[in-house]
Design a protein around this motif. Structure first.
Motif, mmCIF file in Angstrom:
data_model
loop_
_atom_site.group_PDB
_atom_site.id
_atom_site.type_symbol
_atom_site.label_atom_id
_atom_site.label_comp_id
_atom_site.label_asym_id
_atom_site.label_seq_id
_atom_site.Cartn_x
_atom_site.Cartn_y
_atom_site.Cartn_z
ATOM 1 N N THR A 133 43.256 19.812 79.978
ATOM 2 C CA THR A 133 43.546 20.765 81.050
ATOM 3 C C THR A 133 42.831 22.102 80.862
ATOM 4 O OG1 THR A 133 45.528 21.521 79.865
ATOM 5 C CG2 THR A 133 45.812 19.758 81.507
ATOM 6 N N THR A 134 42.242 22.316 79.694
ATOM 7 C CA THR A 134 41.578 23.584 79.420
ATOM 8 C C THR A 134 40.091 23.365 79.180
ATOM 9 O OG1 THR A 134 42.043 23.401 77.043
ATOM 10 C CG2 THR A 134 43.643 24.591 78.406
ATOM 11 N N LYS A 135 39.316 24.401 79.375
ATOM 12 C CA LYS A 135 37.880 24.330 79.129
ATOM 13 C C LYS A 135 37.596 24.618 77.663
ATOM 14 C CE LYS A 135 36.184 25.552 83.748
ATOM 15 N NZ LYS A 135 35.318 26.464 84.520
ATOM 16 N N THR A 136 36.746 23.801 77.070
ATOM 17 C CA THR A 136 36.358 23.994 75.680
ATOM 18 C C THR A 136 35.009 23.343 75.476
ATOM 19 O OG1 THR A 136 37.036 23.663 73.365
ATOM 20 C CG2 THR A 136 37.455 21.849 74.901
ATOM 21 N N ARG A 137 34.374 23.612 74.352
ATOM 22 C CA ARG A 137 33.105 22.966 74.046
ATOM 23 C C ARG A 137 33.359 21.487 73.778
ATOM 24 N NH1 ARG A 137 28.902 26.266 72.913
ATOM 25 N NH2 ARG A 137 27.914 24.752 71.546
ATOM 26 N N LEU A 138 32.574 20.641 74.399
ATOM 27 C CA LEU A 138 32.835 19.203 74.342
ATOM 28 C C LEU A 138 31.669 18.448 73.697
ATOM 29 C CD1 LEU A 138 34.224 18.758 77.957
ATOM 30 C CD2 LEU A 138 35.554 18.870 75.836
ATOM 31 N N PRO A 139 31.964 17.418 72.924
ATOM 32 C CA PRO A 139 30.912 16.596 72.316
ATOM 33 C C PRO A 139 30.389 15.565 73.312
ATOM 34 C CG PRO A 139 33.060 15.817 71.595
ATOM 35 C CD PRO A 139 33.307 17.038 72.455
#
Length: 237
Positions: free
Chosen positions: A108-114
């Motif tokens: 539900t939150t924005k974060t750095r993604l692999p």
């Protein structure tokens, strides 16, 4: 605030004791095993790792992930950079910063993604299950086979996302046995329900380890094909 455990109360500070794993990350171990000069010079194969070593690395990770999935733990960031190698070359799954407990998790939150390790349902619908980790295991297996190359070589993260959405899958490395590549493709099935369970992957790796066959022919690793070696920061979206 003091910490109370059973009948004893312990004052601050608190200490967390962790095992020291001297071999560093699996990604680093794979990349430094390449021959001398530059990372692009792969002539003659790995100086210090054998095909069986590489197969065992995958076997170790499969066993670790089989255990985690049995406990309903979603890792969500499985990659060679997040696997540690002990002095006896045993691989141990680590870095649980993105992990969640349960059968399914919706981001539900924005974060750095692999991005390069993410399944379609995670990339486009923000849903994670143990089958999303299975997809990542297939990518990790490709990393092992290529001695730590960055997945989807030559492609930007946006191209990776578009390609995965359209059904693109990485080709079989020439030096990789068909059985390993079939396992990768099974992990990369667009339908999570058709991907194998980790216990099935573990059994497959058990069988491969019982054989004396070399499933990764390091001597024929193409020195010009797998030269993409990005940093951890560059690998995430």
């Amino acid at each position: 605030m003091p910490f109370t455990c059973s009948t004893h109360t312990y004052p601050e500070p608190f200490y967390l004791l962790l095992e020291f794993v001297s071999g560093g990350s699996l990604q680093s171990r794979l990349r430094t095993s390449r021959t001398q000069q530059t990372y692009g010079n792969l002539h003659g194969g790995s100086k210090s790792l054998s095909s069986r070593d590489l197969t065992k690395f995958a076997w170790d990770v499969a066993k670790g992930m089989s255990f985690l999935s049995s406990k309903k733990i979603l890792h969500r960031d499985l990659a060679t950079r997040n696997v540690l190698v002990s002095a006896d070359r045993t691989c141990k799954v680590s870095d649980f910063g993105l992990s969640r407990e349960g059968d399914e998790y919706e981001r539900t939150t924005k974060t750095r993604l692999p991005v390069r390790w993410m399944a379609p349902e995670s990339l486009f619908h923000r849903k994670y299950t143990t089958k999303s980790d299975v997809w990542a295991f297939g990518v990790l297996l490709w990393e092992i086979v290529t001695l730590g190359a960055t997945p989807y070589p030559g492609m930007s993260k946006r191209e990776v996302m578009d390609g995965v959405q359209q059904g693109y899958r990485m080709d079989k490395p020439i030096h990789c046995d068909g059985k390993l590549y079939t396992l990768m493709l099974n992990c990369w099935d667009a339908d999570p329900a058709r991907r194998p369970e980790f216990r099935q992957i573990e059994r497959t790796m058990d069988t491969l380890m019982e054989d004396e066959q070399d499933y990764i022919n390091l001597a024929s690793l193409d020195e010009n094909t797998y030269t993409s070696l990005q940093t951890v920061t560059d690998e995430k979206y």
